[in-house]
Write a protein that holds these residues in place. Structure first.
Motif, PDB file in Angstrom:
ATOM      1  N   LYS A 191       6.888  17.601   8.425  1.00  0.00           N
ATOM      2  CA  LYS A 191       5.661  16.843   8.729  1.00  0.00           C
ATOM      3  C   LYS A 191       5.294  15.905   7.593  1.00  0.00           C
ATOM      4  CE  LYS A 191       2.992  19.611  11.976  1.00  0.00           C
ATOM      5  NZ  LYS A 191       2.954  21.096  11.924  1.00  0.00           N
ATOM      6  N   LEU A 192       4.672  14.802   7.941  1.00  0.00           N
ATOM      7  CA  LEU A 192       4.209  13.856   6.921  1.00  0.00           C
ATOM      8  C   LEU A 192       3.075  14.486   6.111  1.00  0.00           C
ATOM      9  CD1 LEU A 192       3.908  10.956   5.653  1.00  0.00           C
ATOM     10  CD2 LEU A 192       2.267  10.489   7.479  1.00  0.00           C
ATOM     11  N   ASP A 193       3.203  14.377   4.794  1.00  0.00           N
ATOM     12  CA  ASP A 193       2.118  14.838   3.931  1.00  0.00           C
ATOM     13  C   ASP A 193       1.789  13.707   2.960  1.00  0.00           C
ATOM     14  OD1 ASP A 193       0.314  16.228   2.394  1.00  0.00           O
ATOM     15  OD2 ASP A 193       1.858  17.299   1.244  1.00  0.00           O
ATOM     16  N   LEU A 194       0.965  12.790   3.405  1.00  0.00           N
ATOM     17  CA  LEU A 194       0.649  11.615   2.597  1.00  0.00           C
ATOM     18  C   LEU A 194      -0.367  11.997   1.525  1.00  0.00           C
ATOM     19  CD1 LEU A 194       1.365   8.485   2.734  1.00  0.00           C
ATOM     20  CD2 LEU A 194      -0.936   8.232   3.677  1.00  0.00           C
ATOM     21  N   LYS A 195       0.073  11.974   0.292  1.00  0.00           N
ATOM     22  CA  LYS A 195      -0.747  12.500  -0.806  1.00  0.00           C
ATOM     23  C   LYS A 195      -2.054  11.728  -0.982  1.00  0.00           C
ATOM     24  CE  LYS A 195       2.433  15.475  -2.562  1.00  0.00           C
ATOM     25  NZ  LYS A 195       2.873  16.033  -1.262  1.00  0.00           N
ATOM     26  N   PHE A 196      -2.024  10.426  -0.718  1.00  0.00           N
ATOM     27  CA  PHE A 196      -3.223   9.621  -0.989  1.00  0.00           C
ATOM     28  C   PHE A 196      -3.958   9.238   0.288  1.00  0.00           C
ATOM     29  CE2 PHE A 196       0.648   7.038  -1.073  1.00  0.00           C
ATOM     30  CZ  PHE A 196       0.376   6.081  -0.089  1.00  0.00           C
ATOM     31  N   ARG A 197      -3.788  10.060   1.324  1.00  0.00           N
ATOM     32  CA  ARG A 197      -4.426   9.687   2.593  1.00  0.00           C
ATOM     33  C   ARG A 197      -5.956   9.680   2.469  1.00  0.00           C
ATOM     34  NH1 ARG A 197      -2.152  14.422   4.029  1.00  0.00           N
ATOM     35  NH2 ARG A 197      -3.484  16.254   4.001  1.00  0.00           N
ATOM     36  N   ILE A 198      -6.569   8.996   3.384  1.00  0.00           N
ATOM     37  CA  ILE A 198      -8.024   8.877   3.391  1.00  0.00           C
ATOM     38  C   ILE A 198      -8.655  10.262   3.463  1.00  0.00           C
ATOM     39  CG2 ILE A 198      -9.982   8.147   4.824  1.00  0.00           C
ATOM     40  CD1 ILE A 198      -8.275   5.660   5.513  1.00  0.00           C
ATOM     41  N   GLN A 248       0.830  -1.205   0.000  1.00  0.00           N
ATOM     42  CA  GLN A 248       0.000   0.000   0.000  1.00  0.00           C
ATOM     43  C   GLN A 248       0.866   1.258   0.000  1.00  0.00           C
ATOM     44  OE1 GLN A 248      -3.632  -0.278  -0.139  1.00  0.00           O
ATOM     45  NE2 GLN A 248      -3.136   1.800  -0.785  1.00  0.00           N
ATOM     46  N   ARG A 249       2.176   1.069  -0.035  1.00  0.00           N
ATOM     47  CA  ARG A 249       3.162   2.154  -0.148  1.00  0.00           C
ATOM     48  C   ARG A 249       3.104   3.115   1.037  1.00  0.00           C
ATOM     49  NH1 ARG A 249       5.404   1.840  -5.247  1.00  0.00           N
ATOM     50  NH2 ARG A 249       7.046   2.961  -4.165  1.00  0.00           N
ATOM     51  N   LEU A 250       3.052   2.546   2.237  1.00  0.00           N
ATOM     52  CA  LEU A 250       2.961   3.376   3.429  1.00  0.00           C
ATOM     53  C   LEU A 250       4.314   3.474   4.126  1.00  0.00           C
ATOM     54  CD1 LEU A 250      -0.477   2.062   4.675  1.00  0.00           C
ATOM     55  CD2 LEU A 250       0.021   4.292   3.665  1.00  0.00           C
ATOM     56  N   GLU A 290       9.519   8.410   3.634  1.00  0.00           N
ATOM     57  CA  GLU A 290       8.478   9.349   3.192  1.00  0.00           C
ATOM     58  C   GLU A 290       8.857  10.103   1.923  1.00  0.00           C
ATOM     59  OE1 GLU A 290       7.750  11.818   6.624  1.00  0.00           O
ATOM     60  OE2 GLU A 290       7.056  10.124   7.835  1.00  0.00           O
ATOM     61  N   SER A 291      10.065   9.877   1.431  1.00  0.00           N
ATOM     62  CA  SER A 291      10.458  10.553   0.196  1.00  0.00           C
ATOM     63  C   SER A 291       9.546  10.110  -0.944  1.00  0.00           C
ATOM     64  CB  SER A 291      11.916  10.203  -0.128  1.00  0.00           C
ATOM     65  OG  SER A 291      12.143  10.399  -1.503  1.00  0.00           O
ATOM     66  N   GLN A 292       9.113  11.070  -1.764  1.00  0.00           N
ATOM     67  CA  GLN A 292       8.204  10.752  -2.874  1.00  0.00           C
ATOM     68  C   GLN A 292       8.803   9.711  -3.816  1.00  0.00           C
ATOM     69  OE1 GLN A 292       4.930  11.397  -3.501  1.00  0.00           O
ATOM     70  NE2 GLN A 292       5.157  12.080  -1.396  1.00  0.00           N
ATOM     71  N   ASP A 293      10.133   9.663  -3.876  1.00  0.00           N
ATOM     72  CA  ASP A 293      10.778   8.700  -4.770  1.00  0.00           C
ATOM     73  C   ASP A 293      10.845   7.306  -4.156  1.00  0.00           C
ATOM     74  OD1 ASP A 293      11.227  10.624  -6.682  1.00  0.00           O
ATOM     75  OD2 ASP A 293      13.114  11.263  -5.744  1.00  0.00           O
ATOM     76  N   VAL A 294      10.452   7.197  -2.906  1.00  0.00           N
ATOM     77  CA  VAL A 294      10.557   5.894  -2.236  1.00  0.00           C
ATOM     78  C   VAL A 294       9.169   5.396  -1.813  1.00  0.00           C
ATOM     79  CG1 VAL A 294      11.639   4.607  -0.367  1.00  0.00           C
ATOM     80  CG2 VAL A 294      12.896   6.477  -1.469  1.00  0.00           C
ATOM     81  N   MET A 295       8.574   6.036  -0.823  1.00  0.00           N
ATOM     82  CA  MET A 295       7.264   5.626  -0.296  1.00  0.00           C
ATOM     83  C   MET A 295       7.214   4.125   0.005  1.00  0.00           C
ATOM     84  SD  MET A 295       5.689   8.356   0.205  1.00  0.00           S
ATOM     85  CE  MET A 295       4.041   7.796   0.596  1.00  0.00           C
ATOM     86  N   LEU A 296       8.152   3.719   0.844  1.00  0.00           N
ATOM     87  CA  LEU A 296       8.197   2.328   1.300  1.00  0.00           C
ATOM     88  C   LEU A 296       8.496   2.323   2.791  1.00  0.00           C
ATOM     89  CD1 LEU A 296      10.313   0.610  -1.508  1.00  0.00           C
ATOM     90  CD2 LEU A 296       7.878   0.256  -1.031  1.00  0.00           C
TER      91      LEU A 296
END
Ligand code: TPP
Lengths: 399, 301
Positions: free
Chosen positions: A204-211, A109-111, A166-172
């Motif tokens: 801060k975490l900015d999860l683009k696809f958060r609920i 889920q790329r979290l 949390e890097s956009q290039d990673v997201m793992l």
């Protein structure tokens, strides 16, 4: 109840003497984690106990839930991260195995969850001591893996871990390891980074696809064979590959900000003119370095490569580090119950077709058995012979 | 007082469920009761397939797919995370099948309820593992034939009684526990409304007949679920903090009438049916006595 109020002996302004588990908890607090799930297992437990204490004393502004299993511990951080909050849990050994299904789910889920694992042997027979087989069994779950050598590194890796994950290039997700008791329960001096600097280093975490109710999505709906299934898996692998560059950049930034340089995926110790070397990870690398110094004093051209990251596997880094060597040994404090050592196998595969150097594998220190100076001398000697093969170290004759 | 169900649809047409799927109606009514400020979590089950393949969706609210055993923990995590972001007004709803609730998910359900999170757990009970092809679950009733309790030369239908998860939830101190079924949507939605008034864990077990697994014609799902209530096989009740209200069947029918419409019970002989009828009578008497006397369990909080 004030039981277990941990007294950290403050040395200077930001220094303290603390165990690896306390250092990890301090890292979690500095990372401003907002959600923690907790389930006890030795030798991890004192991490989540310390975090509970921080929450109880308003030192950490996080939701803390005491789940009823490790499967649930990971399921809960999966969900909290998906809802957009930086999340954390910790485990060891059987607890980690119990999470296995959720490890895949969280990575898939790329979290960018960060978890600490205090490496401990797997039963039967029961054994709570240091061994890396638990996390080696999770090497193919899509999680990055870091093996720490000191309490300082254990703290710092939490901060770097979230930045990398949390890097956009990673997201793992990323798991950061400590050796059971040797780090988790042993006190060392630790420099505590300043909160303002951490905040600067780790936004801060900015999860683009958060609920989001305004953009309701299905998270994880099925895909048929011709759906994007293969593409998503490939993309995950690409990100794992991309993470190498991000790791280099983040360790560089960390060194500039905090004046401690972890030099990326591997650390090279006295490798400049070395003719042979041992590859090791965790605290075994510390003993290895000590023995390298001893051998150097005797005129041996020997060095050590410490694996910090096992995932992504530093294959290029190892290839280049061994390019001037005549032989290399690989030490695994873990056992694959089917093949040769996990690290030895990866190293051989990384060098295949690119280097002719003989690779000798060693299995040592299972179930927390001490790996002594004599054992290292033995391993260096065998490595130098360059005959390859796989050897058990310090195993008694069983009658 | 007239009561009709909300017109707003939070479930869109175009799903992939079997004709006559009770679970689909259950979701539709549950969402009508919940409203749009809702996040739904669904484990492996028919409902993980019903919305269709990525990127299709059937719900107008976010839906999180999770591993089979994880529902209780996932709704705990969602609740905590949303609360810390000031989103305490979102309804967090776990929506799981009977296998995912009574069997593999029982541990995480029990943990979540014991911790007392402000969440809804909806068990849609089609009385078997349907998504994998009608295998027996803990919630399959005595007497039912499934693909793992087949009736061949040996009459290997399920010999154990149904594990009633709603009772377990009452026993462990969950403040709101109810049963409902798709034949009575007004009752179902009213119960969700009542549950919403309680801050804490809520558990609702919804009987969701499955024509594919119970072997009756798909157009009869509503009728079969009504028969389940009228025969006393699936009593409707609402339990709130120690008091239970039982809905007495308005037009009672016999167990024989209920089982005769479903091929999963076709092999039952007179003795078996009598045995079920006795159990049903006893359970109804027990529930009514509880209604009179009240139930004492240690409240969860
Ligand atoms: C850990 C695990 N075990 C088994 C399965 C296979 N499985 C997927 S759906 C399902 C049946 C679900 O049954 P139930 O919870 O009753 O829901 P229904 O399908 O009836 O809606 C099973 C056994 C799985 N996905 N994960």
């Amino acid at each position: 109840m004030r039981r277990g109020k941990i007294k950290m002996r403050v040395m200077q302004k930001h220094n303290a003497i603390m165990t690896g588990n306390e250092a990890v908890a301090v890292g979690v607090k500095l990372a401003r984690v907002g959600f923690v799930s907790a389930y006890p297992i030795t030798p991890q437990t004192t991490i989540v106990e310390k975090l509970a204490e921080m929450v109880a004393n308003d030192d950490l502004d996080a939701k803390y839930i005491e789940v009823e299993s490790e499967h649930s511990a990971m399921a809960a951080v999966f969900a909290s991260e998906l809802a957009g909050v930086r999340s954390y849990t910790a485990t060891s050994s059987h607890g980690l195995l119990y999470m296995h299904e959720m490890l895949h789910w969280t990575a898939g889920q790329r979290l960018p969850v960060v978890m600490s694992v205090v490496n401990r042997a797997l039963g039967p027979p029961w054994n709570i001591w240091s061994e890396q087989t638990d996390t080696m069994n999770q090497k193919d779950t899509g999680w990055m893996q870091v093996y720490c050598e000191s309490n300082q590194e254990a703290l710092d890796t939490i901060l770097m871990g979230y930045r990398i994950a949390e890097s956009q290039d990673v997201m793992l997700p990323l798991m950061s390891m400590e050796d059971a008791f040797i780090l988790s329960h042993t006190s060392e001096p630790v420099i505590i980074p300043e909160q303002e600097k951490v905040d600067e280093f780790l936004p801060k975490l900015d999860l683009k696809f958060r609920i989001d109710l305004k953009n309701p999505m299905g998270y994880g709906s099925y895909t048929p064979p011709d759906g994007p299934f293969m593409e998503l898996k490939k993309d995950l692998m690409e990100s794992m590959k991309n993470s190498r560059e991000v790791i280099q950049k983040v360790t560089g930034d960390f060194a500039r900000t905090f004046d401690r340089d972890y030099s990326g995926l591997i650390e090279q110790y006295r490798m400049d003119d070395a003719k042979y070397a041992l590859i090791a990870s965790g605290t075994l690398a510390s003993t290895g370095k000590y023995v390298v110094n001893q051998l150097r004093d005797e005129g041996e051209k020997v060095g050590l490569i410490r694996l910090r990251f096992f995932r992504p596997f530093p294959d290029e880094e190892i290839l280049s580090a061994v390019s001037n060597l005549e032989s290399v040994g690989v030490l695994d404090r873990s056992i694959s119950l089917a093949a040769n050592g996990f690290t030895a196998t990866e190293v051989r595969s990384a060098l295949y077709g690119k280097s002719d150097i003989p690779v000798t594998g060693f299995t040592a220190g299972l179930g927390g058995r001490d790996v002594r100076i004599d054992d290292f001398l033995d391993m260096f000697k065998t490595t130098k012979k360059g005959k390859g093969g796989n050897h058990y170290i310090n195993v008694k004759e069983v009658k | 007082m007239p009561f009709s169900i909300p017109e707003e649809e939070l479930m869109e047409p175009g799903h992939t469920a079997c004709h006559g799927c009770g679970a689909t109606l259950a979701m539709r009514y549950v969402l009508k009761g919940m409203g749009e400020k809702t996040v739904v979590s669904v484990p492996a089950a028919c409902w993980a397939v019903i919305p269709g393949a990525m990127p299709n969706r059937t719900l107008k609210v976010p839906m999180v797919y999770t591993p089979f055993a994880a529902t209780g923990a996932v709704i705990s995590g969602l609740r905590g995370s949303l609360d810390i972001q000031g989103k305490s007004d979102y309804n967090v709803v776990g929506f799981a099948g009977d296998g995912g609730t009574a069997d593999i998910g029982l541990q995480s359900l029990s943990g979540a309820m014991e911790r007392g999170h402000n969440v809804f757990y909806i068990m849609y009970d089609n009385e078997a593992y349907m998504n994998t092809g009608v295998q027996r679950s803990g919630s399959t009733p005595f007497g039912a034939e499934t693909t793992t309790t087949p009736v061949g030369k040996e009459r290997n239908f399920k010999k154990q009684q149904k594990k009633i998860v709603a009772d377990l939830m009452i026993a462990q101190g969950v403040p709101y526990v109810a049963t409902a079924t798709i034949a009575y949507p007004e009752d179902l939605i009213r119960k969700i409304g009542n549950a919403k008034k309680i801050s804490g864990p809520k558990f609702i077990q919804i009987l969701a007949p499955c024509p594919t697994g119970w072997y009756y014609p798909p157009e009869k799902s509503v009728e079969v679920s009504r028969q389940a209530v009228q025969s006393g096989i699936f009593p409707l009740f609402e339990y709130i903090n120690g008091s239970i209200k039982v809905t007495k069947p308005s037009k009672p029918i016999s167990v024989r009438e209920y089982v005769s419409g479903q091929k999963r019970f076709a092999h039952l002989d007179d003795n078996d049916i009598e045995k079920i009828q006795n159990t049903v009578n006893k359970r109804m008497r027990y529930l009514l006595s509880m209604e009179k006397e009240g139930i004492f369990v240690l409240p969860a909080q």
